[in-house]
Design an enzyme around this catalytic site. Structure first.
Site, PDB file in Angstrom:
ATOM      1  N   ASP A   8      -8.756  56.587 -62.959  1.00  0.00           N
ATOM      2  CA  ASP A   8      -7.575  57.171 -63.605  1.00  0.00           C
ATOM      3  C   ASP A   8      -6.522  56.102 -63.886  1.00  0.00           C
ATOM      4  O   ASP A   8      -5.580  56.338 -64.636  1.00  0.00           O
ATOM      5  CB  ASP A   8      -6.924  58.243 -62.698  1.00  0.00           C
ATOM      6  CG  ASP A   8      -7.769  59.505 -62.640  1.00  0.00           C
ATOM      7  OD1 ASP A   8      -8.557  59.727 -63.580  1.00  0.00           O
ATOM      8  OD2 ASP A   8      -7.650  60.256 -61.662  1.00  0.00           O
ATOM      9  N   ASP A  27      -5.750  60.545 -59.534  1.00  0.00           N
ATOM     10  CA  ASP A  27      -5.956  60.130 -58.151  1.00  0.00           C
ATOM     11  C   ASP A  27      -7.029  59.071 -57.977  1.00  0.00           C
ATOM     12  O   ASP A  27      -6.995  58.280 -57.071  1.00  0.00           O
ATOM     13  CB  ASP A  27      -6.255  61.347 -57.262  1.00  0.00           C
ATOM     14  CG  ASP A  27      -7.287  62.281 -57.885  1.00  0.00           C
ATOM     15  OD1 ASP A  27      -8.071  61.813 -58.736  1.00  0.00           O
ATOM     16  OD2 ASP A  27      -7.298  63.476 -57.524  1.00  0.00           O
ATOM     17  N   ASP A  65      -3.857  67.328 -63.363  1.00  0.00           N
ATOM     18  CA  ASP A  65      -5.150  67.732 -62.793  1.00  0.00           C
ATOM     19  C   ASP A  65      -5.022  69.167 -62.327  1.00  0.00           C
ATOM     20  O   ASP A  65      -3.921  69.672 -62.167  1.00  0.00           O
ATOM     21  CB  ASP A  65      -5.453  66.911 -61.537  1.00  0.00           C
ATOM     22  CG  ASP A  65      -5.716  65.470 -61.841  1.00  0.00           C
ATOM     23  OD1 ASP A  65      -6.020  65.172 -62.989  1.00  0.00           O
ATOM     24  OD2 ASP A  65      -5.600  64.660 -60.905  1.00  0.00           O
TER      25      ASP A  65
HETATM   26  P1  ATP Z   1      -9.337  67.922 -61.215  1.00  0.00           P
HETATM   27  O1  ATP Z   1      -9.670  66.801 -62.136  1.00  0.00           O
HETATM   28  O2  ATP Z   1      -8.494  68.943 -61.789  1.00  0.00           O
HETATM   29  O3  ATP Z   1      -8.884  67.496 -59.858  1.00  0.00           O
HETATM   30  P2  ATP Z   1     -11.818  68.638 -60.152  1.00  0.00           P
HETATM   31  O4  ATP Z   1     -11.422  68.198 -58.790  1.00  0.00           O
HETATM   32  O5  ATP Z   1     -12.490  69.933 -60.263  1.00  0.00           O
HETATM   33  O6  ATP Z   1     -10.673  68.709 -61.124  1.00  0.00           O
HETATM   34  P3  ATP Z   1     -13.754  66.637 -60.066  1.00  0.00           P
HETATM   35  O7  ATP Z   1     -13.362  66.340 -58.672  1.00  0.00           O
HETATM   36  O8  ATP Z   1     -14.021  65.532 -61.009  1.00  0.00           O
HETATM   37  O9  ATP Z   1     -12.702  67.508 -60.782  1.00  0.00           O
HETATM   38  O10 ATP Z   1     -15.008  67.609 -59.981  1.00  0.00           O
HETATM   39  C1  ATP Z   1     -15.732  67.976 -61.099  1.00  0.00           C
HETATM   40  C2  ATP Z   1     -16.891  68.828 -60.695  1.00  0.00           C
HETATM   41  O11 ATP Z   1     -17.742  68.079 -59.859  1.00  0.00           O
HETATM   42  C3  ATP Z   1     -16.493  70.071 -59.910  1.00  0.00           C
HETATM   43  O12 ATP Z   1     -16.291  71.166 -60.746  1.00  0.00           O
HETATM   44  C4  ATP Z   1     -17.698  70.310 -59.036  1.00  0.00           C
HETATM   45  O13 ATP Z   1     -18.664  71.078 -59.701  1.00  0.00           O
HETATM   46  C5  ATP Z   1     -18.245  68.912 -58.830  1.00  0.00           C
HETATM   47  N1  ATP Z   1     -17.832  68.360 -57.543  1.00  0.00           N
HETATM   48  C6  ATP Z   1     -16.589  68.282 -57.066  1.00  0.00           C
HETATM   49  N2  ATP Z   1     -16.555  67.721 -55.861  1.00  0.00           N
HETATM   50  C7  ATP Z   1     -17.824  67.417 -55.549  1.00  0.00           C
HETATM   51  C8  ATP Z   1     -18.465  66.776 -54.440  1.00  0.00           C
HETATM   52  N3  ATP Z   1     -17.782  66.332 -53.391  1.00  0.00           N
HETATM   53  N4  ATP Z   1     -19.800  66.646 -54.461  1.00  0.00           N
HETATM   54  C9  ATP Z   1     -20.497  67.058 -55.523  1.00  0.00           C
HETATM   55  N5  ATP Z   1     -19.960  67.654 -56.588  1.00  0.00           N
HETATM   56  C10 ATP Z   1     -18.649  67.835 -56.624  1.00  0.00           C
END
Ligand code: ATP
Length: 905
Positions: free
Chosen positions: A645, A641, A337
């Protein structure tokens, strides 16, 4: 009414048929939780929320089990026969050795178990609860009946709960019912006589929340829970066993049988063809068996594995399943990730964009002080109404909270959301008063699959309002309007797309906010409410710098022949930019989840080999990617996480769950848990895995020639019809002192300097490569030649048999000492400070052993017991010369191999 545990315990089974009010009343608690003082009293009175540890074998059984071993049976047989023949000293020594051996095995086993127990404790569970209305996280062990527990997807239920709030709550109860399909929960009571799987208003300890949110009151803890009743144990770490250990155990069994057959043949040969006296040839056959069986090997391999697990835990990687230690050394691809693993997960909003304006935000971290500027000039944010509405949406559509402790600001919850609270507070919006003005009625929580979150609010006049925040593409697709100077205008998609692309290029994580007015009577929120017709409020750009140590770790992985692939939910351009900073990908090429959906397996096969960055990917994509990589013959480590997954983690050769932000479901599915969520810890774990593998091989290569040398010289003597060059008790002495002191010190070998600059080992290859088999044969022959030469020399010089045997024992021990140094590096030269003095366990062991050899040779008691005599300086000189020749020849062999371009054995 006060809470009475005895009565409550008797009624445990009936809580599912009681109303929520009755349960709360019975437990003298409220929906806002217990008072801290009451919780403390209950904890003292009713004990920790813990299951009794599984019944382990008693100390005596564990000690007696040490005797359950073929070699010990042979020794006990030898003890009986020697006693029968009246060889009292021999039988006494044999018995002594058997007992000492058992004691040592017992202590070592205890140490290995202790190391694992410590690791089990590191995986303990936390619970999110309410006490006096305050949300907090406590160790699950401190839960008491009457506590209010908050549940969300990914949690493992910490105690038996009667639910009083459910939002799409689905729980997988396989641990209890065996049914792997998740059950939809509700809060209505059910009939008293209902099977556990149908008690929809209950959540049972040990089961897993796979979707939604909920709240419940604890009705049973520890042994009183359903799981406590049906099972004594929930194992979290396997027993000390792994494919390699099992493979070696089978190998050991076959070897033992072969050796026993050989010993029997020698007995027959000596008796019939060489005319040895019966007792002498019997002792020779027994000696041969004792010499050749590498009895120390399994124990040392177990210890090596346990030490490896301990070292990994010290470096923030907790291994849940032991075979993972070996597999780690063979990993060829790490899929990771981005957020929090490669980046610091310390989010700060840097850009805010509305239809009319674009501002920069100053300040660092979560400290809510900082200003706003436009084109480099400070501005007064209160003049910007659209901005304030954007910030309000970010503040209210939010599950995190921000607290000041001393001088530091600490967030609880998702860092992305924490950054939005800080942003709003910089614009002087107060979280508490905003929440009071627009209280929340319902929520659609954020899930990686849909990448947005929505909340429903009502103001005091009853007007309904929905706020949505999420990934810009998702939110843009929901919007028909945009807010400009306080009014709705038709949305200009091109304008926004250009802004998203430009800001993402700087590596910023983008979020969009939107809102929609709804009717006052609407109290619940569903996906259909946010599908269309929203007004876009604007965008925020958040920086999340890469971790410095991750940059180094990625380089290390590349040097070690391991590909690193980033699989992220983030935007394609953001991912590429961050990837480039970390050394992953070329900064240009990335594949999105949607593109993956359009590919068939053949295309995917090619793409996974070439592309390093996968953006806007969700958990199903992770599963497809792992499968495709494995089909390409890769050994894959995959991080994760979330609940979803879990399938990818299970499928991967090494599933790696995040210890801090990871859900319990992910941890259950994983082979390894990172306590610091840091990519660098995966690289460290790989290094440790390779080291354990190396050390196990070193031990095997060390121990087998020792046995081979001893057995070989005996066979040679028997074939030549000579007096035995070494007696059974002397062999026992050598084996005991060398395995206890020398071989064990190889388990402590630290990683070799080249361990992360060579390619991963082939997971299907046998632990002994052709080269190592050659090395074993080579060294065995050298030992036989060296010791036999000295024996022959002494005998022909007319020395007594006792003296010649003392020489043989000492030369064998000396050869083992020098060979231990050879074995520190299988291929590299040990002619260096580090090579000769780098492992203090080796030095300590050698010192100890030399002392023991002096006692063995000169102390009269030992002379009596082992039939030894004192040696003169000349004899020592010859012994030292022979052992040094052995040392130099092996180093020369390594040199030749290196010259021939061989890089690893
Ligand atoms: P990784 O998979 O590498 O941890 P990530 O944390 O960016 O990546 P996600 O958490 O799935 O992946 O987030 C994807 C997208 O969703 C982010 O790029 C953001 O635009 C949006 N996002 C992340 N957190 C939130 C949240 N708490 N509320 C609303 N949108 C969110």
């Amino acid at each position: 009414m006060s809470y009475d545990s005895d009565r409550v315990a008797n009624e445990t089974a009936l809580w599912h048929s009681c109303s929520v009010e009755k349960v709360l009343k019975e437990f003298a608690t409220e929906q806002s939780g217990l008072a801290a003082t009451e919780a403390k009293l209950r904890l003292e009175k009713y004990g920790a929320n813990r299951l009794k540890p599984p019944k382990t074998e008693s100390v005596i059984t564990r000690f007696l089990l040490q005797f359950h071993n073929v070699l010990i049976y042979i020794l006990l047989g030898a003890f009986v026969v020697t006693a029968f023949l009246g060889h009292w000293i021999d039988s006494g020594v044999i018995l002594g050795v058997v007992i000492i051996n058992a004691i040592i095995g017992f202590i070592q086993e205890g140490k290995a178990e202790k190391a694992l127990n410590a690791i089990r404790r590191m995986l303990s569970l936390n619970a999110n609860i309410l006490r006096e209305g305050q949300r907090m996280q406590i160790p699950a062990q401190q839960l008491v009946p009457g506590d209010i527990v908050l549940l969300r997807s990914g949690d493992k239920i910490p105690a038996d709960l009667r639910l009083f709030s459910c939002k799409n709550l689905r729980i997988e109860e396989a641990a209890l019912t065996g049914e792997s399909e998740a059950v939809e929960k509700s809060i209505q009571a059910v009939e008293a006589i209902t099977a556990i799987g149908d008690r929809f208003c209950m959540a049972y300890s040990g089961t897993l929340v796979v979707y939604g949110q909920g709240m419940g009151v604890v009705v049973a803890t520890g042994q009183h829970t359903e799981i406590g009743r049906i099972s004594q144990m929930i194992a979290q770490v396997d027993k000390l066993a792994s494919p390699l250990l099992r493979q070696m155990a089978i190998f050991g069994r076959w070897l033992t049988i072969a050796i026993l057959v050989l010993a029997a043949s020698i007995f027959g040969y000596g008796l019939l063809l060489q005319d040895y006296p019966l007792d002498e040839i019997f002792m020779a056959a027994v000696s041969m068996a004792i010499a050749a069986i590498p009895e120390g090997l399994p124990a040392i391999m177990t210890i090596t594995l346990a030490l490896g697990v301990q070292n990994m835990a010290r470096r923030n990687a907790i291994v849940r399943r032991l075979p993972a230690v070996e597999t780690l050394g063979a990993v060829t691809v790490i899929c990771t990730d981005k957020t929090g693993t490669l980046t610091r997960n310390e989010m700060t909003v840097q850009n805010v964009i509305t239809a009319h304006d674009q501002l920069r935000v100053s300040g660092v971290g979560y400290v809510p002080t900082g200003g706003f500027s436009r084109d480099g000039k400070e501005i007064q944010i209160t003049d910007y109404v659209d901005m304030l509405e954007l910030f309000r949406a970010g503040l209210l559509c939010n599950e995190a909270s921000l607290h000041q402790r001393d001088d530091t600001w600490i967030i609880q919850g998702d860092p992305t959301e924490g950054a939005l609270i800080t942003l709003a507070m910089k614009a002087e919006l107060d979280p508490i008063s905003e929440q009071k003005t627009l209280p929340r009625a319902d929520v659609i929580p954020f899930e990686s699959e849909h990448r947005f979150m929505a909340t429903l609010h009502h103001d005091h006049a009853g007007h309904g309002l929905i706020y949505v925040k999420g990934a810009p593409e998702e939110v843009l697709a929901m919007c028909s309007y945009q807010l400009s100077q306080g009014e709705d205008h038709p949305i200009q998609l091109d304008f926004w797309r250009a802004k998203i692309s430009a800001t993402s290029k700087t590596g910023q994580r983008m979020l969009a906010m939107a809102s929609r007015v709804v009717q006052a009577k609407q109290q619940t929120l569903s996906i259909s409410d946010v599908e269309a017709g929203l007004t876009l409020l604007g965008l925020v750009g958040i920086i999340d710098p890469p971790r410095e140590e991750a940059i180094t770790a990625v380089q290390q992985c590349h040097a070690a022949g391991i590909h690193v692939k980033m699989i992220t939910g983030d935007h394609c351009i953001t991912a590429c930019t961050i990837g480039a900073k970390l050394g992953i990908g070329d900064g240009q090429r990335a594949i999105t989840g949607i593109e993956l959906d359009d590919m068939d397996d053949v295309q995917l096969h090619q793409v996974v080999a070439d592309v390093d960055i996968f953006a806007r990917a969700n958990p199903e994509h992770k599963l497809r990617l792992v499968t495709a990589l494995q089909n390409n013959g890769e050994v894959v480590a995959m991080t994760g996480d979330g609940v979803n997954d879990a399938p990818a983690l299970k499928r991967a050769d090494i599933g790696v769950a995040m210890g801090q932000k990871g859900t319990e479901v992910a941890k259950e599915a994983a082979e390894m848990v990172l306590t610091d969520d840091n990519f660098a810890s995966i690289a460290h774990a790989v290094e440790e895995g390779r080291t354990v593998y190396d050390n196990i091989r070193k031990t095997v290569v060390y121990i087998i020639p020792t046995s081979g040398g001893e057995a070989g010289i005996l066979i040679l003597a028997i074939i030549l019809g000579m007096a035995l060059p070494i007696t059974p008790v002397q062999i026992l002495w050598i084996n005991m002192v060398t395995t206890v002191t020398l071989a064990i010190s190889l388990s402590f070998e630290r990683p070799e300097s080249g361990v992360m600059s060579r390619p991963p080992h082939d997971p299907h290859a046998s632990i002994l490569s052709g080269f190592l088999v050659w090395r074993i044969v080579f060294v065995s022959l050298l030992m036989i030649a060296g010791s036999f030469a000295l024996y022959f020399w002494e005998i022909t010089q007319g020395s007594s048999v006792e003296l010649s045997r003392t020489v043989v024992v000492n030369v064998l021990v000396m050869c083992e000492i020098v060979y231990l140094f050879n074995c520190r590096y299988l291929l590299a030269s040990v002619f260096s400070r580090q090579g000769l003095f780098g492992n203090r366990y080796v030095l300590l062991a050698v010192g100890l052993l030399l002392l023991m050899q002096l006692l063995f040779t000169y102390w009269s008691v030992m002379q009596q017991l082992f039939g030894t005599t004192a040696l003169d300086a000349e004899a020592w000189g010859r012994i030292i010369v022979i052992s040094l020749i052995l040392f130099l020849l092996i180093e020369f062999e390594k040199f030749v191999l290196r010259r021939r371009g061989i890089q690893s054995l």
